[in-house]
Enzyme design. Sequence first.
Site, PDB file in Angstrom:
ATOM      1  N   TYR A   1       0.814  -1.217   0.000  1.00  0.00           N
ATOM      2  CA  TYR A   1       0.000   0.000   0.000  1.00  0.00           C
ATOM      3  C   TYR A   1       0.846   1.265   0.000  1.00  0.00           C
ATOM      4  O   TYR A   1       0.470   2.268  -0.588  1.00  0.00           O
ATOM      5  CB  TYR A   1      -0.986  -0.006   1.178  1.00  0.00           C
ATOM      6  CG  TYR A   1      -2.179  -0.901   0.910  1.00  0.00           C
ATOM      7  CD1 TYR A   1      -3.022  -0.611  -0.163  1.00  0.00           C
ATOM      8  CD2 TYR A   1      -2.448  -2.015   1.677  1.00  0.00           C
ATOM      9  CE1 TYR A   1      -4.107  -1.426  -0.453  1.00  0.00           C
ATOM     10  CE2 TYR A   1      -3.528  -2.843   1.407  1.00  0.00           C
ATOM     11  CZ  TYR A   1      -4.352  -2.540   0.338  1.00  0.00           C
ATOM     12  OH  TYR A   1      -5.418  -3.337   0.047  1.00  0.00           O
TER      13      TYR A   1
ATOM     14  N   GLU B   1       5.000 -30.198  15.558  1.00  0.00           N
ATOM     15  CA  GLU B   1       4.298 -29.700  14.378  1.00  0.00           C
ATOM     16  C   GLU B   1       2.919 -29.133  14.677  1.00  0.00           C
ATOM     17  O   GLU B   1       2.595 -28.026  14.261  1.00  0.00           O
ATOM     18  CB  GLU B   1       4.149 -30.825  13.316  1.00  0.00           C
ATOM     19  CG  GLU B   1       3.292 -30.390  12.122  1.00  0.00           C
ATOM     20  CD  GLU B   1       3.121 -31.458  11.046  1.00  0.00           C
ATOM     21  OE1 GLU B   1       3.874 -32.444  11.060  1.00  0.00           O
ATOM     22  OE2 GLU B   1       2.233 -31.287  10.197  1.00  0.00           O
TER      23      GLU B   1
ATOM     24  N   ASP C   1       4.170 -35.061  12.189  1.00  0.00           N
ATOM     25  CA  ASP C   1       3.376 -36.174  11.672  1.00  0.00           C
ATOM     26  C   ASP C   1       4.285 -37.094  10.884  1.00  0.00           C
ATOM     27  O   ASP C   1       5.336 -36.683  10.396  1.00  0.00           O
ATOM     28  CB  ASP C   1       2.273 -35.664  10.727  1.00  0.00           C
ATOM     29  CG  ASP C   1       1.103 -35.046  11.493  1.00  0.00           C
ATOM     30  OD1 ASP C   1       0.956 -35.336  12.694  1.00  0.00           O
ATOM     31  OD2 ASP C   1       0.356 -34.267  10.864  1.00  0.00           O
TER      32      ASP C   1
END
Lengths: 571, 366
Positions: free
Chosen positions: B98, B194, B246
């Site tokens: 911006y 995680e 995982d």
Amino acid sequence: MAEKNETLGSFGAAKKAPKNNNGTVHAVELAKRQRDIGVGEFFARNKHLLGFDNPRKALLTTVKEAVDNSIDACEEARILPEINVQVIDMGNERFRVVVEDNGPGIVKKQIPKIFAKLLYGSKFHSKKQQRGQQGIGISASVMYGQLTTGRSAKITSKTDHNKPANYYELHINTQQNKPEIIKEATKEWKKPQGTKIEIDLEGSYQKGAQSIDEYLKETAVVNPHVTLIYVNPKAEQFIFQRVSEEFPKEAKEIKPHPYGVELGVLMSMLRDTPARTLQAFMTSEFSRVSPGVAKEVCAEARLEPRMKPGAVTREDAEKIVRGFQKVRIMAPPTDCLSPITSELLEKGLKKEVNAEFYTSVTRAPVVYKGNPFQVEVALAYGGEQLKDKAAKLMRFANRVPLLYQQGACGTSKAVTGTNWKSYGLQQSGSNLPVGPLTIVVHIASVWVPFTSESKEAIAHYEDIIKEMKLALQEAGRVLGSYVKKKHRVNLELKKRGYIEKYIPKLAEAVKDILGDGESEKEAIETHLIDLLEKTRGQVEDMAFDPSKNVEYDEQFAKIGKEEESNDEKQA
Amino acid sequence: MTKSKRKQDTVKKITGVAKHVKDSILKDYAPALKTPLRSLSNVTFSEKAGYFQLKGGEKERRLNASSIKAFTQTLLMMNESKNVVESDDMMTKREAYYVSKNWGEAKFSEQPESDAVMDDIEAMLRIQREQLGFIPEEDGGAVAGKLTIIDTDPDTGKEIKVDCWKMGSGAYNIPADVEGFSFDTKAKFVLAIETAGMFQRLVKHKYYEKANCVLVSLKGVPSRATRRFIRKLSDEKKLPVFVFTDGDFYGHFNIYRTLKVGSGNAAHINEFFCVPNARFIGVTPQDIIDFKLPSHPLKEVDIKRGKDALKNDPFVKHHKAWQKAIQLQLKLGKRAEQQALATHGLNFVMTDYLPKKLKDQKLWLP
């Protein structure tokens, strides 16, 4: 035409005949019904073959035939043509067409035959580049007028300034194809010489791309030595002043070339020739046949060179046609052609289209079926033309504009079969290219092969289409290099715009980071301009300047550009 | 490096570039900006360095008609960066986009354009985006455990001590810029996790007290600040780092490998963001077998990711153990989540799994 007459036999036999006992019809009964069909009768029923398929086209065809004849006559007599055309709205869908020329006039006894007998004229048998060629045109208009209004055609013609003019009112006997003289008189006419014809006919007048206005304008474009004064049914007058006092190169008449001759034509030539031997017949009636060549052909055909032409049988004639093909004969002379010339073609196009780029090509004459012909092409690109429309195609044959049946014309096939993409235009499949382009194609020939007697489309002869493509490609390459150059310049201008936009910003960023003053910023800007702009060199100004083309005539260009109203668009 | 020193360093690098540009222009010589090529093909892995290093491929942007727009935008962005750094402020990527709307013709029309210019500056100057005053929008990780963070009050400049075990059932959120932090801790190791779900379970049961460690929630692929935080903590306090994700290729490579050695895309800053002494404790493919974990079949994208790692990832190519792990996982055709351990009881992870895995080096992956 002989061929056509043979097929006409069935016409009269259409009605029901009395029956035999077993239900079949006896040949004797049939014979009662069988009779000759007049050429006039035939064409009266097949008006579309001559260009009278609808009222609008009928009006145009009439003007066209009269004007073409007038210009041909003037040129033959080496008179700079000045032609007056008036089309008057008589109400009730009737119009009066008046065409008056300053030509050599017509001798008295010929007038009825020329205007009121179909298939009469000098042009059909001559191998010469002319506007008319079939000998049908004007008499067909007379017949059409007679059929639709019942009125006779009025002809005034004067051959000598110290004699009065001859005046005729004529009808055609369509059954016998012969003139009926309604009135015959002499008349004072202040013109030194010339011919004037008045025909009343049923028709319809509309402006637009297939109008009389457009036809006459295009005629003026490709005939810069002609002055045309035209008043349309809305009483608007147009004066197309001649722009050249020079005659086009005179088109010489040539004898047929053996390679193009057909059996039937050969047989009638053999019948009519004054020559006493076959060899003399060949050398005198054909071009490029020397005594040596004639002997060779006779040897091929196993015929005696000294035999009488009248003794040649159909079988012999067939052997001669084959003999012609086997012997090497020089191509016909090509000085018989009179091209518009690429300069005049381009000049005419400049008057009609305000473009930024013009190019034109006149090819060397070549031969199809023993007929010499020559192709000319002119292109106008950019300027005031629309960018996203299909290119406009203007077709001409022997200096006559062709307004109808564009799709069926060999010219279209040549244009759509040319790869315009390689010249920087858009083209999808076998369509007209899309872009701000006008394409002019002119073919000049001693015999232009049209698809029908109405002379609207050129037949798809491979030799002709190939030659047109070569001309289009030659002009296209010149166009292509212009289009590509313009593209480069535009890209360069865009880049320069870019540079101008960002230089101050870049200088400011450096100034702000380093906390420099205005003077240092200016120094950076000056050096940047040096570094980025000056090294790029000069750019050629390729912007379109509408006033640059001094030949352009806005009023002239507008003619024929009116919206076409409703139904009359060509099928 | 102190904060003011870092500030000076950043400003010096920016003005250095501007000076080079100015001098070149005044000598009528087109200046060029050089940035390293950022891709996996332009990095190598060496055990010694411990992270993905750039191979030296560079792209050079020389000032000319076609490059002037990007060139100008780069310098304008550097000026904004200098202003922000000098006033101790910062801006997000979105804000930077911006801010460019004030640049007139040079403004960006889409945020990806301004992001790319930002990445280029970072790579060109070899300093982190955060140091340039640009911060990401993304959330940093969370921290809980026996750790005191020593931060500075932005207004007074005084020290602020944050105790990461006094966060109740919540956790300390890692801020965008961790460069000025120092630490005080007696913990024995860092455990990076995680998923937020597993992290919360361990915090709730104060696992950090039991195991005497610092818990960090990575929240998926760790943000730069999270990676930098773990690196600083590990460096300063000489703490080992264990990673627990995982049992799939995403956890192994996108998360663990990025944390440990960095990525190809951000190779120019791997030096600061990598955690070379991180070790992978689970979930490994072997765990799926050993702990009889409930699993899901590998999806097509998983298989592609695994094969791709075997073929193109310099880190995997360096480590036989990882190659074997990938091959095993591909053979199993299965993946298992951290939470799958709950099948043996909700607290099985704390009572059995983690203690067992932490104790035995042979169960880790490099």
